[in-house]
Design a protein around this motif. Sequence first.
Motif, PDB file in Angstrom:
ATOM      1  N   GLU A   1       0.728  -1.221   0.015  1.00 51.15           N
ATOM      2  CA  GLU A   1       0.076   0.079   0.094  1.00 51.15           C
ATOM      3  C   GLU A   1       0.850   1.484  -0.161  1.00 51.15           C
ATOM      4  OE1 GLU A   1      -2.205  -0.281   3.428  1.00 51.15           O
ATOM      5  OE2 GLU A   1      -3.621  -1.955   2.563  1.00 51.15           O
ATOM      6  N   LEU A   2       2.037   1.371   0.948  1.00 49.30           N
ATOM      7  CA  LEU A   2       2.705   2.433   1.015  1.00 49.30           C
ATOM      8  C   LEU A   2       3.501   2.527  -0.407  1.00 49.30           C
ATOM      9  CD1 LEU A   2       4.102   1.858   4.557  1.00 49.30           C
ATOM     10  CD2 LEU A   2       2.386   3.748   3.671  1.00 49.30           C
ATOM     11  N   LEU A   3       3.993   1.542  -1.054  1.00 51.81           N
ATOM     12  CA  LEU A   3       4.741   1.645  -2.273  1.00 51.81           C
ATOM     13  C   LEU A   3       3.724   2.367  -3.571  1.00 51.81           C
ATOM     14  CD1 LEU A   3       6.705  -1.729  -2.029  1.00 51.81           C
ATOM     15  CD2 LEU A   3       7.676   0.354  -2.044  1.00 51.81           C
ATOM     16  N   THR A   4       2.512   1.665  -3.271  1.00 50.03           N
ATOM     17  CA  THR A   4       1.612   2.263  -4.353  1.00 50.03           C
ATOM     18  C   THR A   4       1.448   3.697  -4.225  1.00 50.03           C
ATOM     19  OG1 THR A   4       0.406   0.188  -4.370  1.00 50.03           O
ATOM     20  CG2 THR A   4      -0.858   2.170  -5.223  1.00 50.03           C
ATOM     21  N   ALA A   5       1.320   4.181  -2.936  1.00 54.22           N
ATOM     22  CA  ALA A   5       1.087   5.624  -2.770  1.00 54.22           C
ATOM     23  C   ALA A   5       2.266   6.323  -2.891  1.00 54.22           C
ATOM     24  CB  ALA A   5       0.673   5.844  -1.257  1.00 54.22           C
ATOM     25  N   GLY A   6       3.583   5.647  -2.547  1.00 53.28           N
ATOM     26  CA  GLY A   6       4.810   6.627  -3.039  1.00 53.28           C
ATOM     27  C   GLY A   6       5.565   6.410  -4.173  1.00 53.28           C
ATOM     28  N   THR A   7       5.010   5.606  -5.236  1.00 53.86           N
ATOM     29  CA  THR A   7       5.590   5.408  -6.166  1.00 53.86           C
ATOM     30  C   THR A   7       4.687   5.745  -7.585  1.00 53.86           C
ATOM     31  OG1 THR A   7       5.197   3.035  -6.609  1.00 53.86           O
ATOM     32  CG2 THR A   7       7.187   3.671  -5.511  1.00 53.86           C
ATOM     33  N   GLY A   8       3.337   5.461  -7.410  1.00 55.40           N
ATOM     34  CA  GLY A   8       2.403   5.692  -8.482  1.00 55.40           C
ATOM     35  C   GLY A   8       2.244   4.381  -9.214  1.00 55.40           C
ATOM     36  N   ARG A   9       2.974   3.309  -8.863  1.00 54.90           N
ATOM     37  CA  ARG A   9       2.908   2.024  -9.438  1.00 54.90           C
ATOM     38  C   ARG A   9       1.873   1.252  -8.783  1.00 54.90           C
ATOM     39  NH1 ARG A   9       7.499  -2.464  -9.548  1.00 54.90           N
ATOM     40  NH2 ARG A   9       6.505  -3.672 -11.284  1.00 54.90           N
ATOM     41  N   THR A  10       0.842   0.513  -9.106  1.00 53.32           N
ATOM     42  CA  THR A  10       0.012  -0.265  -8.241  1.00 53.32           C
ATOM     43  C   THR A  10       0.636  -1.572  -7.930  1.00 53.32           C
ATOM     44  OG1 THR A  10      -1.974   0.615  -9.529  1.00 53.32           O
ATOM     45  CG2 THR A  10      -2.263  -1.613  -8.112  1.00 53.32           C
ATOM     46  N   ILE A  11       1.095  -1.558  -6.432  1.00 52.29           N
ATOM     47  CA  ILE A  11       1.674  -2.724  -5.787  1.00 52.29           C
ATOM     48  C   ILE A  11       0.778  -3.458  -5.149  1.00 52.29           C
ATOM     49  CG2 ILE A  11       3.648  -3.523  -4.475  1.00 52.29           C
ATOM     50  CD1 ILE A  11       4.449  -2.252  -7.030  1.00 52.29           C
ATOM     51  N   THR A  12       0.754  -4.850  -5.143  1.00 48.87           N
ATOM     52  CA  THR A  12      -0.252  -5.716  -4.302  1.00 48.87           C
ATOM     53  C   THR A  12       0.739  -6.886  -3.539  1.00 48.87           C
ATOM     54  OG1 THR A  12      -0.774  -7.072  -6.256  1.00 48.87           O
ATOM     55  CG2 THR A  12      -2.171  -5.172  -5.457  1.00 48.87           C
ATOM     56  N   PHE A  13       0.273  -7.445  -2.703  1.00 52.93           N
ATOM     57  CA  PHE A  13       0.998  -8.602  -2.143  1.00 52.93           C
ATOM     58  C   PHE A  13       0.253  -9.904  -2.285  1.00 52.93           C
ATOM     59  CE2 PHE A  13       1.608 -11.020   2.149  1.00 52.93           C
ATOM     60  CZ  PHE A  13       2.681 -11.939   1.460  1.00 52.93           C
ATOM     61  N   HIS A  14       0.860 -10.799  -2.819  1.00 59.41           N
ATOM     62  CA  HIS A  14       0.272 -12.344  -2.829  1.00 59.41           C
ATOM     63  C   HIS A  14       1.018 -13.111  -1.710  1.00 59.41           C
ATOM     64  CE1 HIS A  14      -1.457 -15.949  -4.230  1.00 59.41           C
ATOM     65  NE2 HIS A  14      -0.158 -16.473  -4.458  1.00 59.41           N
ATOM     66  N   ASN A  15       0.299 -13.734  -0.994  1.00 61.01           N
ATOM     67  CA  ASN A  15       0.934 -14.771   0.094  1.00 61.01           C
ATOM     68  C   ASN A  15       1.155 -16.321  -0.531  1.00 61.01           C
ATOM     69  OD1 ASN A  15       1.829 -15.541   2.681  1.00 61.01           O
ATOM     70  ND2 ASN A  15      -0.169 -16.020   3.165  1.00 61.01           N
ATOM     71  N   GLU A  16       2.191 -16.449  -0.720  1.00 63.52           N
ATOM     72  CA  GLU A  16       2.317 -17.836  -1.652  1.00 63.52           C
ATOM     73  C   GLU A  16       2.423 -18.842  -0.342  1.00 63.52           C
ATOM     74  OE1 GLU A  16       5.149 -17.345  -5.324  1.00 63.52           O
ATOM     75  OE2 GLU A  16       6.015 -16.975  -3.669  1.00 63.52           O
ATOM     76  N   THR A  17       1.942 -20.080  -0.890  1.00 63.98           N
ATOM     77  CA  THR A  17       2.644 -21.204  -0.191  1.00 63.98           C
ATOM     78  C   THR A  17       3.725 -21.532  -0.312  1.00 63.98           C
ATOM     79  OG1 THR A  17       2.109 -22.729  -1.813  1.00 63.98           O
ATOM     80  CG2 THR A  17       0.111 -22.226  -0.337  1.00 63.98           C
ATOM     81  N   LEU A  18       4.584 -22.236   0.493  1.00 58.81           N
ATOM     82  CA  LEU A  18       5.840 -22.649   0.368  1.00 58.81           C
ATOM     83  C   LEU A  18       6.096 -23.446  -0.908  1.00 58.81           C
ATOM     84  CD1 LEU A  18       7.397 -24.194   3.413  1.00 58.81           C
ATOM     85  CD2 LEU A  18       8.343 -22.353   2.439  1.00 58.81           C
TER      86      LEU A  18
END
Length: 284
Positions: A207-224
């Motif tokens: 969320e902070l990267l999206t706000a600070g860079t103008g690039r839409t960033i999301t997080f995907h929680n992978e399994t091992l």
Amino acid sequence: MTLAPTLAITGSTGHLGGMVARQLADAGSPQRLLVRDLSRAPELDLAVPAVVTYADPVLAKAALAGVQTLFMVSAAEAEDRLQQHYAFVDAAAAAGVRHIVYTSFFGAAADSTFTLGRDHFATEEHIRASGMDFTFLRDNFYLDFLPLLAGEDGVIRGPAGDGVMAAVARADVARSAVAVLRDPALHIGRSYNLTGPDDISLATAAELLTAGTGRTITFHNETLEEAYASRASYGAPPWQVDAWVSTYTAIAAGELAGPTSAVHELTGREPLGLAEFLAESHTL
């Protein structure tokens, strides 16, 4: 080398060591820059370059002759990095170095989830056993790396779950190191856990990267299983893939959590958080 500066700095051609060397030069501190390639040594006031490689104890001992305080940046990630560290520490002891300031990792332990944290702990133990004075700078995950975690599709992938980390700006680590190196006697036998001001999850970081860079960033929680599969295409050796994946599982395990006051204690200023870091970087 007996007339060369008694403070030696490794890593001056890299990011962290380069920051430290420039700040020491700006402060008027003489220093010996230990580099693999003399042509790449930064040209700084009161700085004398010398050739060294961690894995060559003969060369290292000669380059370290007359050094009293050594700033040892951990070697580049490699399968034999721990052996390189041992050889360099032994060479430093043989050369008569009195005090090593070593860049370790937050929470380094023999059973660290982050596999390279185990190597940092083993290096610390080898330094302790050497008889030299020591100071350990145990850096948390670098804020500087967070923008680089997202793929081309803007997704940060890794098995970090809802875990949080007190990530720190490389610049704050450099400022902390300079404070130690300018008066090392005050820090003998100390270990400093260097962190940012707060704990953040990778979802919050996105969320902070999206706000600070103008690039839409999301997080995907992978399994091992997903984490190993998604990294298989890089063709990296197993030890390196284990290191990459365990960065995220260490976050999930809570091993990178817990902001400290160490940066403020050493530098007199509060460490940067991710939003502040992005605002200052001007490069994204």
